[in-house]
Design an enzyme around this catalytic site. Structure first.
Site, PDB file in Angstrom:
ATOM      1  N   CYS A  27       0.873  -1.170   0.000  1.00 37.57           N
ATOM      2  CA  CYS A  27       0.000   0.000   0.000  1.00 37.57           C
ATOM      3  C   CYS A  27       0.904   1.211   0.000  1.00 37.57           C
ATOM      4  CB  CYS A  27      -0.902   0.006   1.223  1.00 37.57           C
ATOM      5  SG  CYS A  27      -2.275   1.166   1.028  1.00 37.57           S
ATOM      6  N   LYS A  54     -11.938  -5.046   1.776  1.00 38.49           N
ATOM      7  CA  LYS A  54     -11.418  -4.193   2.846  1.00 38.49           C
ATOM      8  C   LYS A  54     -12.358  -3.003   2.997  1.00 38.49           C
ATOM      9  CE  LYS A  54      -7.473  -1.384   4.205  1.00 38.49           C
ATOM     10  NZ  LYS A  54      -6.058  -1.097   3.999  1.00 38.49           N
ATOM     11  N   LYS A  78     -11.436  -7.747   5.863  1.00 42.61           N
ATOM     12  CA  LYS A  78     -10.851  -6.879   6.882  1.00 42.61           C
ATOM     13  C   LYS A  78     -11.752  -5.687   7.141  1.00 42.61           C
ATOM     14  CE  LYS A  78      -6.991  -3.786   7.368  1.00 42.61           C
ATOM     15  NZ  LYS A  78      -5.931  -3.106   6.707  1.00 42.61           N
TER      16      LYS A  78
HETATM   17  C1  PBG Z   1      -2.822   0.196   4.668  1.00 43.23           C
HETATM   18  C2  PBG Z   1      -3.379  -0.623   5.773  1.00 43.23           C
HETATM   19  C3  PBG Z   1      -4.175  -0.239   6.858  1.00 43.23           C
HETATM   20  C4  PBG Z   1      -4.323  -1.365   7.657  1.00 43.23           C
HETATM   21  C5  PBG Z   1      -3.644  -2.397   7.027  1.00 43.23           C
HETATM   22  N1  PBG Z   1      -3.092  -1.924   5.855  1.00 43.23           N
HETATM   23  C6  PBG Z   1      -4.706   1.079   7.246  1.00 43.23           C
HETATM   24  C7  PBG Z   1      -5.750   1.739   6.449  1.00 43.23           C
HETATM   25  O1  PBG Z   1      -6.250   1.230   5.456  1.00 43.23           O
HETATM   26  O2  PBG Z   1      -6.051   2.865   6.833  1.00 43.23           O
HETATM   27  C8  PBG Z   1      -5.068  -1.425   8.955  1.00 43.23           C
HETATM   28  C9  PBG Z   1      -4.643  -2.497   9.893  1.00 43.23           C
HETATM   29  C10 PBG Z   1      -5.093  -2.316  11.290  1.00 43.23           C
HETATM   30  O3  PBG Z   1      -5.903  -1.424  11.616  1.00 43.23           O
HETATM   31  O4  PBG Z   1      -4.619  -3.078  12.123  1.00 43.23           O
HETATM   32  N2  PBG Z   1      -3.746   0.776   3.841  1.00 43.23           N
END
Ligand code: PBG
Length: 341
Positions: free
Chosen positions: A120, A213, A266
């Site tokens: 990411c 997600k 997620k």
């Molecule tokens: C990157 C990402 C995030 C998480 C995992 N990869 C943050 C987001 O999307 O803001 C969240 C993981 C967690 O809250 O433990 N985009």
């Protein structure tokens, strides 16, 4: 005729009987431990909103990885805190990026550990978004707007982002990452990453797609841990609306068509129905991410003496397993492995 009152309770009388008929078993070999790697040496900095979770410099991360592995947890997923952020996420794909450094060191020192790389851009972008930001819509292609405020003033540009994600994936794989896990939620990222990996000769590198997600408030503590909060706007134009189960199935289907080897839902606990639906419908290995906010809530309540920590930890993990996830990404991986071991 009524059943005798003991009909269903007979098999609950002793722990031995309960164990015999238990339908869902938790084992550490389904856990993946998330780790945050930062610059420096000897750094082991606790994250305020996630007690027990740390930012590690590469040397400390290697020690931690060794411990994780010795507890029977087969895998870690790596997140990076770069020393500099910019508007093309250089830190994500640089040959000497922080996750690349950690991956090389871990591969060398803990060779049996499966290394997942979260792909990411938000941690590496000065604006904290998961993709390339451009002025929108009239001036698409123009310079980055700093700092745009209204969501109508900017756009997260899909295809320009795909190129950076693909470059990042190849760079991580070259450094020793075993499984590429894109979490950006751009359209077409799995296909773009698969193509780039194949063209670079990494035909055997699997993709675990964060397929469904959701735009979630439960990521709050992570954004402190990874210093990745968006500086303006939010992630709702790319992450999914929490109200949508059918759309989650479309997202997963699209990722499978594009070549995902494993899929993920997620967050976990607020989306157990999505996990169950995905399990019923798709035959790929299915992961679920028990995210930072889920962890923080349990820790906070336990610290107040309001719940029994270990019991609630295991109950939350069993619920994710029961819903159908075979792989669980959790900040509890080490603690749960200790309890189960
Ligand atoms: C990157 C990402 C995030 C998480 C995992 N990869 C943050 C987001 O999307 O803001 C969240 C993981 C967690 O809250 O433990 N985009």
């Amino acid at each position: 005729m009524a059943f005798p009152i003991t009909r269903l309770r007979r098999l609950r009388r002793t722990e031995e009987l309960r164990n015999l008929v238990r339908e869902t078993r938790l084992t550490p070999d389904s856990f993946v431990y998330p780790m945050f790697v930062c610059p420096g040496e000897g750094v082991r900095k606790e994250i305020r909103s996630m007690p027990g979770v740390f930012n590690f410099s590469v040397d400390e991360a290697v020690k931690e990885a060794r411990e994780v592995h010795s507890l029977g947890v087969p895998s870690v997923i790596l997140f990076g805190l770069p020393d500099k952020k910019d508007e093309v996420a250089t830190g994500a794909w640089a040959e000497n990026g922080i996750v690349q450094q950690a991956a090389r060191a871990m591969k060398r020192e803990v060779p049996g550990l499966i290394l997942m790389g979260d792909v990411c851009l938000c941690e590496y972008m000065s604006h904290g978004h998961c993709g390339v930001v451009k002025a929108a819509p009239q001036s698409l292609g123009a310079a980055v707007v700093t700092p745009p405020i209204a969501t109508t003033e900017y756009e997260i540009v899909n295809d320009a982002t795909l190129e950076l994600l693909a470059t990042t994936s190849v760079s991580l794989t070259r450094a020793g990452i075993d499984i590429i896990a894109p979490s950006d939620m751009m359209d077409g990222r799995v296909a773009a990453i698969r193509k780039a990996l194949d063209e670079s000769g990494f035909l055997n590198t699997p993709i675990l797609s964060y397929a469904a997600k959701f735009a979630s408030g439960f990521y709050g503590p992570f954004r402190e841990a990874a210093d990745s909060a968006p500086q303006f706007g939010d992630r709702r134009s790319y992450q999914m609306d929490g109200a949508n189960l059918r759309e989650a199935m479309r997202e997963i289907e699209a990722d499978i068509e594009e070549g995902a080897d494993m899929i993920m839902v997620k967050p976990a606990m607020p989306y157990l129905d999505v996990i169950a639906a995905a399990r019923a419908r798709f035959d790929l290995p299915l992961g679920a991410y028990q995210v930072s906010g889920e962890y923080a809530m349990i820790e906070a309540a336990a610290r107040n003496g309001w719940i029994e920590r270990d019991r609630v930890m295991l109950e939350s993990l069993v619920s994710i397993r029961r819903a159908g996830a075979s792989i669980i990404l959790t900040y509890y991986a080490k603690d749960a492995a200790r309890l189960l071991g």
